[in-house]
Design a protein around this motif. Structure first.
Motif, PDB file in Angstrom:
ATOM      1  N   GLU A 139       0.847  -1.186   0.000  1.00 23.37           N
ATOM      2  CA  GLU A 139       0.000   0.000   0.000  1.00 23.37           C
ATOM      3  C   GLU A 139       0.894   1.252   0.000  1.00 23.37           C
ATOM      4  O   GLU A 139       1.773   1.384   0.838  1.00 23.37           O
ATOM      5  N   GLY A 140       0.660   2.140  -0.960  1.00 21.47           N
ATOM      6  CA  GLY A 140       1.424   3.385  -0.981  1.00 21.47           C
ATOM      7  C   GLY A 140       2.581   3.386  -1.965  1.00 21.47           C
ATOM      8  O   GLY A 140       3.368   4.328  -1.996  1.00 21.47           O
ATOM      9  N   THR A 141       2.704   2.322  -2.776  1.00 19.92           N
ATOM     10  CA  THR A 141       3.771   2.299  -3.787  1.00 19.92           C
ATOM     11  C   THR A 141       3.395   3.209  -4.959  1.00 19.92           C
ATOM     12  O   THR A 141       2.254   3.211  -5.410  1.00 19.92           O
ATOM     13  N   ILE A 142       4.376   3.979  -5.438  1.00 18.19           N
ATOM     14  CA  ILE A 142       4.122   4.869  -6.569  1.00 18.19           C
ATOM     15  C   ILE A 142       4.180   4.054  -7.851  1.00 18.19           C
ATOM     16  O   ILE A 142       5.201   3.456  -8.181  1.00 18.19           O
ATOM     17  N   TYR A 152      -0.430   2.638  -5.725  1.00 15.85           N
ATOM     18  CA  TYR A 152      -1.056   1.359  -5.429  1.00 15.85           C
ATOM     19  C   TYR A 152      -1.629   1.454  -4.026  1.00 15.85           C
ATOM     20  O   TYR A 152      -0.882   1.613  -3.052  1.00 15.85           O
ATOM     21  N   ALA A 153      -2.941   1.427  -3.901  1.00 17.22           N
ATOM     22  CA  ALA A 153      -3.583   1.595  -2.595  1.00 17.22           C
ATOM     23  C   ALA A 153      -4.944   0.908  -2.612  1.00 17.22           C
ATOM     24  O   ALA A 153      -5.987   1.546  -2.608  1.00 17.22           O
ATOM     25  N   ASP A 180       7.926  10.442   4.239  1.00 15.73           N
ATOM     26  CA  ASP A 180       8.890   9.638   4.985  1.00 15.73           C
ATOM     27  C   ASP A 180       8.600   9.768   6.477  1.00 15.73           C
ATOM     28  O   ASP A 180       7.675  10.465   6.879  1.00 15.73           O
ATOM     29  N   GLU A 181       9.422   9.109   7.282  1.00 16.38           N
ATOM     30  CA  GLU A 181       9.178   9.056   8.713  1.00 16.38           C
ATOM     31  C   GLU A 181       9.156  10.442   9.358  1.00 16.38           C
ATOM     32  O   GLU A 181       8.478  10.656  10.359  1.00 16.38           O
ATOM     33  N   GLY A 238       7.864   3.198  -8.265  1.00 19.29           N
ATOM     34  CA  GLY A 238       8.313   2.001  -7.559  1.00 19.29           C
ATOM     35  C   GLY A 238       8.677   2.252  -6.115  1.00 19.29           C
ATOM     36  O   GLY A 238       8.715   1.325  -5.312  1.00 19.29           O
ATOM     37  N   GLU A 239       8.944   3.518  -5.779  1.00 20.23           N
ATOM     38  CA  GLU A 239       9.220   3.811  -4.370  1.00 20.23           C
ATOM     39  C   GLU A 239       7.895   3.841  -3.599  1.00 20.23           C
ATOM     40  O   GLU A 239       6.832   4.017  -4.180  1.00 20.23           O
TER      41      GLU A 239
END
Ligand SMILES: Cc1cc2nc3c(=O)[nH]c(=O)nc-3n(C[C@H](O)[C@H](O)[C@H](O)COP(=O)(O)OP(=O)(O)OC[C@H]3O[C@@H](n4cnc5c(N)ncnc54)[C@H](O)[C@@H]3O)c2cc1C
Ligand SMILES: Cc1cc2nc3c(=O)[nH]c(=O)nc-3n(C[C@H](O)[C@H](O)[C@H](O)COP(=O)(O)OP(=O)(O)OC[C@H]3O[C@@H](n4cnc5c(N)ncnc54)[C@H](O)[C@@H]3O)c2cc1C
Ligand code: SF4
Ligand code: SF4
Ligand code: FES
Lengths: 459, 282
Positions: free
Chosen positions: B6-9, B25-26, B44-45, B84-85
């Protein structure tokens, strides 16, 4: 009272040092100190501490006996049958009105430092990597726990241990509920909360972050995939004062301020991206735990900080030790004062508060004198305000689950054992009681875990 | 590409200067979203929790689309990510779905990145059998996006640019005023875009269009109704944009207050950008 001995002294870092950072205020007691303190326990005591004081009935005499014998691991095993996270409850419980407040030694001398010992045992277990045991007999049934605050933690831990397969659904990117976003690092280091969740994961509890139940999945959808659903979504919706000017810039609710600071680490901005306005002179409205946490956080960000409270000193509801620490650190208190309007000289940023002076009146429902306006107002210059006047139950699930019965305060209605109006759906913690305490929420968690186990055995 | 997370570009493309479309992708979000809802993401964190409207989705393939304008730290970081990130965090859908229904003749207005944001609303209105007139606007022709897609879901499409480089010269609210002055009547209106635009449209519509909805863009932190950052005054009542909105009846919105609260972090945003620049990321 020489017979009962002197209570261990709980040391804190110097106030002048600790206001400079967010590191923990209280220093741990050593093993020797814990053993010595536990040895003060009275034999054959009827233990009102456990039966009347502690909401989850921690077997305090057993725990103390084991600690006094140096059997720390056994003490931990005993503790976690009632509080799965002693390193947390030892830190945040309101001991002076719970376990320690009912200790017979409270009247004879000084109560046993139950909280400090509990914290010592919990930390010891974390440091020594003691895992929680789970039943190897799996029941082949699954439970969805919604919300990862204290109530959810207990339900997940108890049911996973009993052999159910538990999945926790949490809206945020970090689990822990108020323990993570509300209570600051200097009272409850986040590494402890994270470690407790690692332990849960190690025994097989699944954690789905970023899942907002009500919208990502509805309660009905969860019911199709799980044998039972527990709602522990807390009392998060902030209340407002509803006075003019409340929405000027730099007026925060305590939840927003604390979330920015604790969860988003704005105190490390710009290393962390989430910004935070840092006031020079900050007024915090309210005097409960939330207000104390907000005030002491603002102080650590460098502000001159005032607590503005409509009642008197004796009526403050926060943990006594936090009020004491706040005063030591330099938070100033203005009692019998209630904001009647917020002012903004430039029409954007808050620049002052119009304060109505109050006086004590007749006792109200809670038995405390009701604050009544005197008619006299003063103006007080500030450049930031934090309101900490309470919360409503989180509205998201009730709002998206029409068949779930709530009362006129928006609290989910349950029977004595935690069953809601929907079969297979249970609830506990602040969503049921309204704003309460960590250990009350955990007490609900224990009760509901038992109910779920009982009900699922039947079907 | 590992697209199981979940959350892949899946794909990022530049639609116009500084405006990007990102397919994520979600499946969890795609499976539940309705027109008018949004999502929250963290790059990011150490990132900020940032709301983005869900402009398109595929429930079967499990993707969602967002369109963002590069304006500050988070959106610049987003552009720096490659296909892909994976984003650190995504959550949604959030907010109440848009109140689309069978109204009759409707006008939908989008400005800037509000155009992609209004696209799913226009599409849903069209599907419900409404006669859809769309007004879309941008500062200049190079900044105009989603024109083709809006055309597909509109019975009539009007384009405006502030500088007149495409379509009518002027604001979307001018085009609306013009329509109304020509005697055109609408049963409902939707608007998404800059606060000033939505307020201007609402003022023009007042007294002419019985139902008018605006999707507000308050600053947010939690997105789930517990922090109060997104509070707005609606008819003298404080409500939360993230759970009570984002769509409100535009005539009830206290626009002045919304504009004040949007200005809260101007200083800090500059500091954060400068740091990003200092780190050589720009
Ligand atoms: C600042 C502050 C300080 C406090 N200090 C103390 C203290 O010192 N001692 C004490 O005993 N008590 C204290 N309290 C009170 C105590 O923290 C609460 O009573 C307790 O946390 C309630 O636990 P809970 O599990 O019911 O809910 P919460 O801790 O509120 O957890 C609820 C969780 O559910 C999640 N959630 C909500 N809606 C959804 C959804 N739809 N889908 C998925 N997840 C969702 C939330 O994100 C949250 O993580 C304090 C409270 C605050 C705010
Ligand atoms: C419900 C909702 C849906 C949104 N949908 C989209 C979307 O589909 N596409 C998109 O590009 N943006 C959208 N936004 C706005 C988006 O969240 C902000 O642009 C984003 O937070 C900017 O982050 P940043 O760190 O890049 O910039 P920041 O450094 O935070 O801000 C840079 C500049 O943008 C302004 N800004 C920041 N947030 C907002 C805001 N909420 N409204 C208006 N101006 C703002 C700031 O004042 C500043 O001038 C939406 C906001 C909301 C509340
Ligand atoms: S759980 Fe809390 S109330 Fe109970 S014994 Fe421990 S510190 Fe005291
Ligand atoms: S009440 Fe005090 S003395 Fe008695 S068992 Fe509990 S801790 Fe010990
Ligand atoms: S963003 Fe926190 S309440 Fe809406």
């Amino acid at each position: 009272m020489s017979k009962v001995g002197k209570r261990v002294q709980i040391r804190t870092r110097l106030a002048s040092d600790r206001v400079k950072d967010f590191n923990e205020v209280e220093l741990p007691i050593s093993e020797e100190e814990a053993i010595k303190e536990a040895s003060r326990d009275i034999k054959y005591c009827v233990a009102p501490c456990m039966n009347r004081g502690c909401p989850v009935n921690v077997e305090i005499p057993t725990m103390l006996k084991l600690v006094s014998q140096g059997k720390i691991k056994d003490a931990y095993e005993s503790l976690i049958t009632r509080t799965p996270v002693p390193s947390i409850t030892g830190r945040v419980c309101q001991q002076e009105i719970q376990c320690e407040g009912s200790c017979v030694l409270d009247k004879l001398g000084e109560p046993i430092a139950i909280g400090a010992i509990e914290k010592f045992v919990g930390d010891w277990a974390l440091e020594n990597g003691i895992e929680i045991g789970v039943s190897s007999q799996r029941k082949g049934k699954s439970v969805a726990v919604v919300g990862s605050g204290p109530a959810g933690i207990v339900v997940a831990s108890e049911l996973q241990r009993a052999g159910y397969d538990v999945t926790i659904f949490e809206a945020f990117h970090e689990p822990g509920g108020v323990l993570t976003y509300g209570i600051p690092e200097f009272r409850l280091p986040k590494r402890i909360v994270r470690k407790e969740f690692e332990k849960l994961k190690n025994v097989g509890v699944e954690l789905e972050l970023g899942s907002v139940i009500g919208t990502t999945y509805t309660v009905d959808e969860l019911l199709k995939n799980f044998n039972a659903v527990f709602l522990g979504v807390g009392a998060g919706r902030p209340m407002f004062l509803n006075v003019p000017g409340e929405n000027y810039a730099n007026i925060y609710t305590a939840n927003e301020f604390l979330t920015r600071v604790n969860l988003m680490k704005s105190y490390k901005f710009p290393e962390y991206d989430t910004p935070l306005h840092i006031g020079r002179k900050v007024a915090v409205i309210g005097a409960g735990n939330t207000a104390m946490d907000a005030a002491r956080s603002a102080l650590r960000l460098g502000a001159e900080t005032y607590i503005i409270y409509r009642r008197g000193r004796a009526e403050m509801t926060g943990r006594a030790v936090e009020v004491h620490h706040a005063e030591e650190e330099g938070v100033k208190f203005m009692f019998y004062s209630s904001p009647s309007e917020f002012l903004a000289a430039d029409g954007v940023d808050v620049s002052g508060i119009k304060i109505m002076k109050m006086k004590p009146g007749e006792p109200d429902r809670t038995g405390r004198p009701r604050p009544v306006p005197t008619g006299e107002t003063v103006e007080f210059d500030v450049d930031m305000v934090i309101t900490a006047i309470g919360f409503y139950p989180n509205p998201l699930i009730p709002g998206t689950t029409p068949t779930l019965k709530t009362d006129d305060h928006g609290r989910v209605v349950v029977d004595l054992e935690g069953r809601t109006s929907i079969k297979g759906v249970y609830a506990g913690g602040d969503i049921v009681t309204g704003e309460s305490t960590v250990i009350e929420a955990m007490g609900w968690g224990r009760r509901v875990a038992k109910t779920i186990d009982k009900d699922l055995l039947r079907v | 590409m590992d697209i199981t997370q979940e959350g892949t570009i899946l794909e990022k493309k530049e639609l116009a200067t500084n405006i990007y479309e990102m397919k994520l992708y979600a499946p969890k979000i795609a499976g539940a979203v309705h027109a008018g809802q949004f999502m929250l993401l963290m790059v990011d964190e150490k990132g900020e929790r940032v709301p983005m409207t869900i402009v398109d989705w595929d429930k079967v393939r499990g993707w969602i689309d967002i369109v963002y304008q590069e304006v500050g730290t988070t959106t610049i970081k987003l552009t720096g990510l490659k296909d892909g990130e994976k984003l650190f965090y995504v959550a949604g859908p959030l907010g109440k779905p848009s109140r689309v229904g069978k109204f009759g003749k409707v006008v939908v207005i989008g400005g800037g990145v509000g155009v992609p944001a209004i696209y799913p609303i226009a599409r849903a209105l069209k599907l419900q059998g409404n006669y859809v007139v769309s007004i879309i606007g941008a500062k200049t022709s190079n900044a105009l996006v989603f024109e083709d897609r809006m055309k597909e879901v509109s019975d009539e499409l009007i384009v405006t640019t502030d500088d007149g480089t495409r379509g009518l010269k002027g604001f979307t609210s001018d085009a609306l005023r013009e329509l109304l002055s020509r005697g055109r009547r609408f049963d409902a209106m939707w608007s998404v875009g800059p606060t000033l635009m939505m307020k201007a449209c609402s003022d023009v519509a007042a007294g002419n269009i019985p139902n008018s909805f605006a999707s507000l863009n308050s600053l947010m932190v939690c997105g789930v109704g517990m922090c109060g950052a997104c509070r707005v005054t609606i008819k003298d009542k404080i409500l939360l944009t993230c759970v009570d909105g984002p769509e409100f009846i535009s005539y009830d919105v206290n626009w002045k207050e919304l504009a004040i609260r949007l200005k809260s972090y101007m200083r800090e945003e500059t500091v954060s950008l400068e740091m990003l620049r200092g780190a050589g990321k720009l």
